[in-house]
Every structure is written in structure tokens, then in C-alpha cells.
Design a protein around this motif. Structure first.
Motif, mmCIF file in Angstrom:
data_model
loop_
_atom_site.group_PDB
_atom_site.id
_atom_site.type_symbol
_atom_site.label_atom_id
_atom_site.label_comp_id
_atom_site.label_asym_id
_atom_site.label_seq_id
_atom_site.Cartn_x
_atom_site.Cartn_y
_atom_site.Cartn_z
ATOM 1 N N ASP A 23 -13.711 9.117 3.459
ATOM 2 C CA ASP A 23 -12.429 9.792 3.257
ATOM 3 C C ASP A 23 -11.324 9.205 4.132
ATOM 4 N N ALA A 24 -11.700 8.754 5.334
ATOM 5 C CA ALA A 24 -10.692 8.317 6.304
ATOM 6 C C ALA A 24 -10.213 6.894 6.090
ATOM 7 N N LEU A 25 -10.935 6.089 5.339
ATOM 8 C CA LEU A 25 -10.490 4.728 5.048
ATOM 9 C C LEU A 25 -9.570 4.762 3.843
ATOM 10 N N ARG A 26 -8.307 4.457 4.057
ATOM 11 C CA ARG A 26 -7.270 4.618 3.045
ATOM 12 C C ARG A 26 -6.700 3.266 2.637
ATOM 13 N N PRO A 27 -6.070 3.191 1.464
ATOM 14 C CA PRO A 27 -5.505 1.912 1.014
ATOM 15 C C PRO A 27 -4.300 1.488 1.827
ATOM 16 N N SER A 28 -4.181 0.211 2.078
ATOM 17 C CA SER A 28 -2.981 -0.340 2.700
ATOM 18 C C SER A 28 -1.940 -0.558 1.613
ATOM 19 N N PRO A 29 -0.674 -0.815 1.978
ATOM 20 C CA PRO A 29 0.360 -1.056 0.967
ATOM 21 C C PRO A 29 -0.048 -2.166 -0.007
ATOM 22 N N GLN A 201 -13.495 6.430 14.542
ATOM 23 C CA GLN A 201 -12.399 5.484 14.710
ATOM 24 C C GLN A 201 -12.915 4.134 15.182
ATOM 25 N N CYS A 202 -13.948 4.133 16.012
ATOM 26 C CA CYS A 202 -14.538 2.887 16.489
ATOM 27 C C CYS A 202 -15.022 2.042 15.307
ATOM 28 N N VAL A 203 -15.750 2.672 14.395
ATOM 29 C CA VAL A 203 -16.260 1.959 13.228
ATOM 30 C C VAL A 203 -15.144 1.718 12.218
ATOM 31 N N GLY A 204 -14.356 2.764 11.950
ATOM 32 C CA GLY A 204 -13.330 2.679 10.920
ATOM 33 C C GLY A 204 -12.277 1.633 11.190
ATOM 34 N N ASP A 205 -11.814 1.530 12.424
ATOM 35 C CA ASP A 205 -10.798 0.526 12.759
ATOM 36 C C ASP A 205 -11.329 -0.888 12.536
ATOM 37 N N HIS A 206 -12.580 -1.095 12.915
ATOM 38 C CA HIS A 206 -13.151 -2.437 12.773
ATOM 39 C C HIS A 206 -13.307 -2.814 11.297
ATOM 40 N N PHE A 215 -7.450 2.909 8.640
ATOM 41 C CA PHE A 215 -8.229 4.066 9.057
ATOM 42 C C PHE A 215 -7.281 5.189 9.441
ATOM 43 N N SER A 216 -7.449 6.344 8.820
ATOM 44 C CA SER A 216 -6.584 7.496 9.069
ATOM 45 C C SER A 216 -7.303 8.522 9.933
ATOM 46 N N GLU A 218 -5.866 10.993 11.173
ATOM 47 C CA GLU A 218 -5.317 12.298 10.768
ATOM 48 C C GLU A 218 -6.208 12.953 9.725
ATOM 49 N N THR A 219 -6.803 12.141 8.838
ATOM 50 C CA THR A 219 -7.706 12.685 7.820
ATOM 51 C C THR A 219 -8.923 13.317 8.466
ATOM 52 N N VAL A 220 -9.462 12.663 9.490
ATOM 53 C CA VAL A 220 -10.623 13.208 10.189
ATOM 54 C C VAL A 220 -10.254 14.517 10.881
ATOM 55 N N ILE A 221 -9.073 14.539 11.509
ATOM 56 C CA ILE A 221 -8.632 15.747 12.220
ATOM 57 C C ILE A 221 -8.426 16.900 11.243
ATOM 58 N N GLU A 222 -7.821 16.612 10.095
ATOM 59 C CA GLU A 222 -7.515 17.665 9.124
ATOM 60 C C GLU A 222 -8.756 18.207 8.425
ATOM 61 N N THR A 223 -9.648 17.310 8.014
ATOM 62 C CA THR A 223 -10.801 17.741 7.228
ATOM 63 C C THR A 223 -12.042 17.999 8.073
ATOM 64 N N GLY A 224 -12.078 17.423 9.270
ATOM 65 C CA GLY A 224 -13.238 17.607 10.124
ATOM 66 C C GLY A 224 -14.441 16.820 9.625
#
Length: 240
Positions: A23-29, A201-206, A215-216, A218-224
Motif C-alpha cells: 500500500d505504501a509504495l506509490r507511483p512516481s510522476p 521505510q527502511c525497506v520501502g525507500d530502498h 514510499f509514502s 503517510e500511508t503507513v501512518i494513516e492505515t497502520g
């Protein structure tokens, strides 16, 4: 059902990390995200009525061509796990572009005695350390994914049937694959939600920076991170 040349395999584990990362990995422009369920029959394995089911998430360019695909899978159990992963690998090979697809397999394990050295405090106070290994064949892209990252310790045990089966199969099939692994769970002095965010975030950013995604947090914070009841019973791991 077209598949991108970069394929991320995620399992909806009981700790909730696989689903949260998807859910937290989102599309770039320039990319759009779409998803659809899939069902692959397993009758030819003698598993009548059983299916390899899951969700295929695609990040496509302006022409609709998938650049990155995610397979978000249930935590298959034997004997379905091996058959399902074999069918999914066959699907990837048949539906990916003419160039050989590259698999990225993030795996977040819970801290335990079987994985010494996974959690190390850093000078900044961060308690999450990322490890990476090339499995199967390797190429320039897999080298980039593991460059500068420590290999997993020999004590690593993958406690997840689908990932175990996948890694064994890509070794035999020589499919370029990168295993990214780190340790989740609550760290000393941190709340459970803060620890979850840090490890994701460690995995998602990489992952995101290598496949043109974002990597968002905010999505993790909102949805848990939704954990199943079994994660509250660590004694069950003694019987896995």
C-alpha cells in the motif's frame, strides 16, 4: 495480464508488513497504479478446486505499459505454496517483456534467536539494518540493488512457505532475484507503530528509489499495520 520487467513479490504475512508495504509504495510522476485479482487453477497438480489467488498491482507509463508489477500473495500453506509459486513464476515468464524480468523479494522477519545480528543500533539511534542477497542469476541491476548492503547472516531462516519455495525455484531456474531482508517487531524505547514505520521505510525507500516509485510513510501512518491474532502468540513459532 501483462507484467513489468521489475517484479516485486510480497506476502500478506501475519505481522501485516507485506500488505502495508504494498500500500505504501506509490507511483512516481508519469506512472499510474492499477490492480486486479488473479486466480490460477492448480488442478494439474492434483489439487482439484485449489487456486493460486492474489492481487496483481501494476505501475504503468502513459502508454499503459507496465513498468513495475507487484504480486501481493496470501500466505500459502503446503502443498499449495510450491504449486502456486511455480504457476506465478510461469505467469511472470510468459507475460513479462522480451527481456528477462527481475524479481525483488522484500522479507521482514520478526526478531528471534534464529537471526542474530539483524537488529543493530546505529549512531543515529536507528535500530533497523537492511540486508540483501542475489539469488539465482545476477546482472547489473541486481548488483545495484545489493551494492553497499550487508549480506544476510548465515543464521537466517525464512519463516514463510511461499518465500521459501520461491527462492528455491529461482535458484534452479536462474531467474535474477534480489532478497531484501530486515527485522521487524517493537524496538526498545519505541512504540509498536514507530517501529513498524521505521522498518517499512527502511525497506520501502530502498525498493522505491531503484524502481522509480515513491514510499509514502503517510500511508503507513494513516492505515497502520494490521496484524493477525497469531502474531500475538509468539510461542507458536516454536512449532513452525
Amino acid at each position: 495480464m501483462r507484467v513489468g520487467s521489475r517484479v516485486v513479490v510480497l506476502v500478506r504475512d501475519s505481522a501485516g508488513y507485506g500488505a502495508a508495504l504494498a500500500d505504501a509504495l506509490r507511483p512516481s510522476p508519469g506512472l499510474t497504479r492499477g490492480s486486479s485479482p488473479f486466480d490460477l487453477p492448480l488442478d494439474k497438480y492434483g489439487l482439484n478446486g485449489e487456486k493460486a489467488s492474489g492481487e496483481l498491482v501494476s505501475f504503468s507509463d502513459s502508454s499503459g505499459s507496465p513498468q513495475v508489477s507487484f504480486f501481493v500473495l496470501p500466505d500459502y500453506r503446503p502443498p499449495v505454496a510450491a504449486c502456486a509459486m511455480n504457476e506465478i513464476l510461469a505467469l511472470i515468464s510468459s507475460e513479462a517483456p522480451s527481456i528477462q524480468p527481475i524479481l525483488i523479494v522484500p522479507f521482514i522477519t520478526r526478531p528471534s534467536g534464529c537471526f542474530h545480528g539483524m537488529v543493530n543500533a546505529t549512531k543515529t539511534g536507528q535500530l533497523t539494518t537492511l540486508h540483501a542477497a542475489e539469488i539465482g542469476a545476477s546482472n547489473e541491476f541486481t548488483h545495484l540493488l545489493v551494492d553497499g548492503i550487508i549480506k544476510p547472516p548465515p543464521s537466517l531462516q525464512i519463516r514463510g512457505e511461499p518465500i521459501q519455495c520461491l527462492l528455491e525455484m529461482v535458484r534452479v531456474l536462474k531467474i535474477p532475484t534480489v532478497l531484501l531482508v530486515t527485522s521487524g517487531g517493537q524496538h526498545q524505547g519505541k512504540s509498536s507503530s514507530d517501529s513498524d514505520l521505521e522498518v517499512l521505510q527502511c525497506v520501502g525507500d530502498h525498493v522505491a528509489k531503484h524502481i522509480n516509485l515513491e514510499f509514502s510513510k503517510e500511508t503507513v501512518i494513516e492505515t497502520g499495520v494490521e496484524k493477525s491474532a497469531s502474531i500475538q502468540e509468539p510461542w507458536r513459532e516454536l512449532y513452525l
